[in-house]
Write an enzyme that holds these catalytic residues in place. Structure first.
Site, PDB file in Angstrom:
ATOM      1  N   LYS A  75      75.303  52.764 -22.073  1.00 52.02           N
ATOM      2  CA  LYS A  75      74.705  53.687 -23.035  1.00 52.02           C
ATOM      3  C   LYS A  75      73.469  53.046 -23.724  1.00 52.02           C
ATOM      4  O   LYS A  75      73.477  51.850 -23.941  1.00 52.02           O
ATOM      5  CB  LYS A  75      75.899  53.693 -24.032  1.00 52.02           C
ATOM      6  CG  LYS A  75      75.572  54.431 -25.520  1.00 52.02           C
ATOM      7  CD  LYS A  75      76.063  55.979 -25.381  1.00 52.02           C
ATOM      8  CE  LYS A  75      75.581  56.720 -26.452  1.00 52.02           C
ATOM      9  NZ  LYS A  75      74.190  57.334 -25.950  1.00 52.02           N
ATOM     10  N   LYS A  99      75.955  44.592 -27.904  1.00 53.00           N
ATOM     11  CA  LYS A  99      76.225  45.432 -28.839  1.00 53.00           C
ATOM     12  C   LYS A  99      77.144  46.339 -28.937  1.00 53.00           C
ATOM     13  O   LYS A  99      78.140  46.344 -29.874  1.00 53.00           O
ATOM     14  CB  LYS A  99      74.724  46.279 -29.090  1.00 53.00           C
ATOM     15  CG  LYS A  99      74.508  46.943 -30.444  1.00 53.00           C
ATOM     16  CD  LYS A  99      73.585  47.978 -30.815  1.00 53.00           C
ATOM     17  CE  LYS A  99      72.188  46.977 -30.554  1.00 53.00           C
ATOM     18  NZ  LYS A  99      71.138  48.076 -30.486  1.00 53.00           N
ATOM     19  N   LYS A 111      69.291  51.036 -20.911  1.00 50.15           N
ATOM     20  CA  LYS A 111      68.156  51.677 -21.909  1.00 50.15           C
ATOM     21  C   LYS A 111      67.229  52.187 -20.907  1.00 50.15           C
ATOM     22  O   LYS A 111      67.286  52.032 -19.542  1.00 50.15           O
ATOM     23  CB  LYS A 111      67.553  50.271 -22.169  1.00 50.15           C
ATOM     24  CG  LYS A 111      66.614  50.469 -23.275  1.00 50.15           C
ATOM     25  CD  LYS A 111      67.216  50.605 -24.753  1.00 50.15           C
ATOM     26  CE  LYS A 111      66.317  50.758 -25.762  1.00 50.15           C
ATOM     27  NZ  LYS A 111      67.082  50.990 -27.083  1.00 50.15           N
ATOM     28  N   THR A 195      72.302  54.373 -37.973  1.00 48.29           N
ATOM     29  CA  THR A 195      71.661  53.160 -37.667  1.00 48.29           C
ATOM     30  C   THR A 195      71.334  52.294 -39.073  1.00 48.29           C
ATOM     31  O   THR A 195      71.879  51.429 -39.315  1.00 48.29           O
ATOM     32  CB  THR A 195      70.489  53.036 -36.952  1.00 48.29           C
ATOM     33  OG1 THR A 195      70.716  53.913 -35.675  1.00 48.29           O
ATOM     34  CG2 THR A 195      70.040  51.900 -36.527  1.00 48.29           C
ATOM     35  N   ASN A 224      62.476  56.422 -38.191  1.00 48.90           N
ATOM     36  CA  ASN A 224      63.692  56.773 -38.489  1.00 48.90           C
ATOM     37  C   ASN A 224      64.493  55.730 -39.126  1.00 48.90           C
ATOM     38  O   ASN A 224      65.141  56.032 -40.257  1.00 48.90           O
ATOM     39  CB  ASN A 224      64.307  57.355 -37.011  1.00 48.90           C
ATOM     40  CG  ASN A 224      65.555  57.803 -37.309  1.00 48.90           C
ATOM     41  OD1 ASN A 224      66.587  56.915 -37.403  1.00 48.90           O
ATOM     42  ND2 ASN A 224      65.836  58.783 -37.395  1.00 48.90           N
ATOM     43  N   SER A 352      76.648  57.437 -31.916  1.00 46.32           N
ATOM     44  CA  SER A 352      76.603  58.154 -30.773  1.00 46.32           C
ATOM     45  C   SER A 352      77.896  58.398 -29.970  1.00 46.32           C
ATOM     46  O   SER A 352      78.216  59.243 -29.221  1.00 46.32           O
ATOM     47  CB  SER A 352      75.371  57.199 -29.951  1.00 46.32           C
ATOM     48  OG  SER A 352      74.194  57.697 -30.113  1.00 46.32           O
TER      49      SER A 352
HETATM   50  P1  NAD Z   1      60.325  55.324 -34.908  1.00 47.73           P
HETATM   51  O1  NAD Z   1      59.314  55.496 -33.771  1.00 47.73           O
HETATM   52  O2  NAD Z   1      60.905  56.560 -35.644  1.00 47.73           O
HETATM   53  O3  NAD Z   1      59.595  54.187 -36.060  1.00 47.73           O
HETATM   54  C1  NAD Z   1      59.048  53.128 -35.988  1.00 47.73           C
HETATM   55  C2  NAD Z   1      58.317  52.476 -36.930  1.00 47.73           C
HETATM   56  O4  NAD Z   1      57.602  51.289 -36.898  1.00 47.73           O
HETATM   57  C3  NAD Z   1      57.070  53.592 -37.550  1.00 47.73           C
HETATM   58  O5  NAD Z   1      56.989  53.585 -38.790  1.00 47.73           O
HETATM   59  C4  NAD Z   1      55.887  52.877 -36.857  1.00 47.73           C
HETATM   60  O6  NAD Z   1      54.767  53.231 -37.718  1.00 47.73           O
HETATM   61  C5  NAD Z   1      56.073  51.458 -36.943  1.00 47.73           C
HETATM   62  N1  NAD Z   1      55.463  50.582 -36.100  1.00 47.73           N
HETATM   63  C6  NAD Z   1      55.006  50.577 -34.946  1.00 47.73           C
HETATM   64  N2  NAD Z   1      54.419  49.534 -34.435  1.00 47.73           N
HETATM   65  C7  NAD Z   1      54.473  48.863 -35.359  1.00 47.73           C
HETATM   66  C8  NAD Z   1      53.709  47.600 -35.625  1.00 47.73           C
HETATM   67  N3  NAD Z   1      53.041  47.045 -34.587  1.00 47.73           N
HETATM   68  N4  NAD Z   1      53.629  47.059 -36.917  1.00 47.73           N
HETATM   69  C9  NAD Z   1      54.407  47.496 -37.713  1.00 47.73           C
HETATM   70  N5  NAD Z   1      54.880  48.943 -37.913  1.00 47.73           N
HETATM   71  C10 NAD Z   1      54.997  49.231 -36.562  1.00 47.73           C
HETATM   72  O7  NAD Z   1      61.544  54.379 -34.320  1.00 47.73           O
HETATM   73  P2  NAD Z   1      63.109  54.078 -34.794  1.00 47.73           P
HETATM   74  O8  NAD Z   1      63.992  54.894 -34.321  1.00 47.73           O
HETATM   75  O9  NAD Z   1      62.852  54.004 -36.488  1.00 47.73           O
HETATM   76  O10 NAD Z   1      63.258  52.403 -34.269  1.00 47.73           O
HETATM   77  C11 NAD Z   1      63.021  51.285 -34.820  1.00 47.73           C
HETATM   78  C12 NAD Z   1      63.487  50.087 -34.275  1.00 47.73           C
HETATM   79  O11 NAD Z   1      64.936  50.163 -34.701  1.00 47.73           O
HETATM   80  C13 NAD Z   1      63.369  49.728 -32.957  1.00 47.73           C
HETATM   81  O12 NAD Z   1      63.193  48.710 -32.481  1.00 47.73           O
HETATM   82  C14 NAD Z   1      64.523  50.482 -32.096  1.00 47.73           C
HETATM   83  O13 NAD Z   1      64.635  50.193 -30.964  1.00 47.73           O
HETATM   84  C15 NAD Z   1      65.533  50.035 -33.213  1.00 47.73           C
HETATM   85  N6  NAD Z   1      66.588  50.956 -33.044  1.00 47.73           N
HETATM   86  C16 NAD Z   1      66.657  52.317 -33.310  1.00 47.73           C
HETATM   87  C17 NAD Z   1      67.780  53.075 -33.483  1.00 47.73           C
HETATM   88  C18 NAD Z   1      67.778  54.482 -33.706  1.00 47.73           C
HETATM   89  O14 NAD Z   1      69.163  55.047 -33.814  1.00 47.73           O
HETATM   90  N7  NAD Z   1      66.829  55.033 -33.823  1.00 47.73           N
HETATM   91  C19 NAD Z   1      69.092  52.299 -33.172  1.00 47.73           C
HETATM   92  C20 NAD Z   1      68.885  50.950 -32.806  1.00 47.73           C
HETATM   93  C21 NAD Z   1      67.824  50.186 -33.042  1.00 47.73           C
END
Ligand code: NAD
Length: 418
Positions: A75, A99, A111, A195, A224, A352
């Site tokens: 997953k 996790k 992944k 999350t 997000n 999920s």
């Molecule tokens: P997203 O694409 O919705 O948001 C990413 C955010 O980070 C955006 O605001 C973007 O502008 C910002 N960003 C990108 N590069 C950057 C930088 N160099 N400096 C500062 N900000 C920067 O992605 P997301 O889904 O919110 O995921 C964010 C993190 O959380 C990732 O590491 C992802 O693996 C992790 N994550 C997400 C989920 C999920 O359910 N979406 C679950 C577990 C972990």
């Protein structure tokens, strides 16, 4: 490729993990057994040709990695980002394996990723890329095999295209092949913010345990995860003084009205739309004197270059792998509490799992049911990690690794693989 990445790759792939693994149980029961976790079970790579809107064809390197499936189907999300590499996807797939075990859901870890600058893709190009990804890897994906989900730059629309492509190829209606789908395609209520809700539950549990009241918070990343997390903490009365995105951040020592920002930002993606805020860089944000720092953007944000300047007492890792192992050691020595990614952001994969359960049973739950069940899983995982941390006098990260790795190794053992 099966369990054979070569030593260099193994070392590179999980700097975080191998260091943690080596330290966790020196002389203990894992010695000699943890090798099974040092390389992924299956690595799928492809170069995907995609027709661009101008008639040209571009080739995108793509990966799907199934790291460990001892506890269930693999997953993990699929990200579209220009920094995606096999090494990065392997590391994330390892983290997913641990996790899922930390929150005790019956999944292994995987992944996916495509090396693509998502900001330069039109919606139609993104759709063709999403469909091509499934065409390439569909044989290896399935509700009892490997179940992708959204990650950076992939959202519920992308999941919808992918599910549709899978059905076009295989013929059957199988919403359980992918999670994070739109509600109209069998998505779960509450998944979009799960999350962040999970992270806020874990943080509240920690603050309660430490008898701490309301805290000041800085959140890096307003996507997000970061935006919902900021919103939940704001709604619970904490003072979110700074947030940022890839373009930079904003700061207000009196606290930002996140409810207002949430609505305004959604329209044009500009943080500086808020009145009375100071503009800051991402570097400034990480070094703010706040109680809680939340990296919620990308990996490797807290490194040996900036760790000495980090002033927060608590780091809530909502991004995956935001702290390098070297920086993590410094934080531990400084008694900074790090609530690790494999616990803090596990709410997403937990819901999920709920989505998958709903898809398999064709029975759908209310938002309240989903959130209540999520709370139960997160509180239980937090309690188990805290107990191990206190019993053994180790950091929360090490305690989370011990919890997750033990469960994965137990499953491998009972399969006869150890
Ligand atoms: P997203 O694409 O919705 O948001 C990413 C955010 O980070 C955006 O605001 C973007 O502008 C910002 N960003 C990108 N590069 C950057 C930088 N160099 N400096 C500062 N900000 C920067 O992605 P997301 O889904 O919110 O995921 C964010 C993190 O959380 C990732 O590491 C992802 O693996 C992790 N994550 C997400 C989920 C999920 O359910 N979406 C679950 C577990 C972990």
């Amino acid at each position: 490729m099966d369990r054979d990445l070569g030593n260099n790759n193994v070392e590179m792939l999980c700097k975080t993990c191998s260091k943690q693994l080596d330290k966790i149980e020196n002389g203990g029961s894992f010695i000699g057994k943890k090798d099974i976790l040092k390389s992924p079970k299956k690595v799928l790579t492809a170069n995907i040709p995609v027709k661009m809107d101008d008639g040209s064809t571009e080739i995108f390197p793509a990966f799907r990695i199934q790291y460990n499936d001892a506890r269930g189907p693999t997953k993990g999300g699929i990200r579209f980002h220009h920094t995606v590499s096999q090494t990065e996807v392997e590391k994330m797939a390892f983290l997913m394996s641990i996790k899922c075990a930390v929150v005790d859901i019956p999944f292994g870890g995987g992944k996916g990723g495509v090396k693509a600058d998502a900001s330069k893709l039109s919606e139609t190009e993104k759709e063709r890329l999403s469909r091509s990804y499934i065409k390439e890897f569909h044989e290896f994906i399935g509700p009892e095999k490997d179940i992708p989900a959204p990650d950076i730059n992939t959202n519920e629309q992308v999941m919808g295209w992918m599910m549709d492509e899978y059905q076009k190829i295989n013929g059957d209606y199988e919403p359980g092949i992918i999670t994070g789908k739109p509600l109209s395609l069998g998505g779960s209520k509450g998944r979009s913010y799960a999350t962040s809700l999970g992270g806020s539950i874990v943080l509240e549990q920690y603050l309660e345990k430490e008898n701490k009241g309301k805290v000041s918070v800085a959140v890096q990343g307003f996507g997000n995860v970061g935006s919902y997390l900021a919103k939940f903490l704001h709604e619970k009365g904490h003072k979110v003084v700074a947030v940022s995105d890839a373009k930079g951040g904003i700061y207000d020592s009196n606290g930002i009205d996140i409810t207002e920002l949430f609505e305004k930002y959604g329209k044009d993606g500009d943080l500086t739309i808020m009145d009375g805020v100071e503009e800051i860089t991402n570097k400034d944000l990480l070094e703010l004197d706040v109680d809680v720092l939340v990296p919620a953007a990308i990996e490797d944000q807290i490194t040996t270059d900036n760790v000495e300047d980090i002033k927060a007492d608590i780091i809530l890792e909502m991004a995956n792998g935001p702290t390098t192992p070297e920086a993590d050691e410094v934080l531990e020595q400084d008694y900074t509490t790090v609530i690790p990614d494999i616990l803090a952001n596990a709410g997403g994969v937990t819901v999920s799992y709920f989505e998958w359960l709903q898809n398999l049973s064709h029975e759908y739950w209310t938002e309240n049911e989903v959130n209540k069940k999520l709370e139960k899983y997160m509180k239980k995982a937090f309690k188990q990690v805290i107990e191990i941390s206190e019993e053994r006098g180790v950091s929360l990260r090490k305690a989370a690794y011990i919890t997750g790795i033990k469960r994965v190794l137990e499953a491998e053992k009972m399969r006869g693989n150890l």
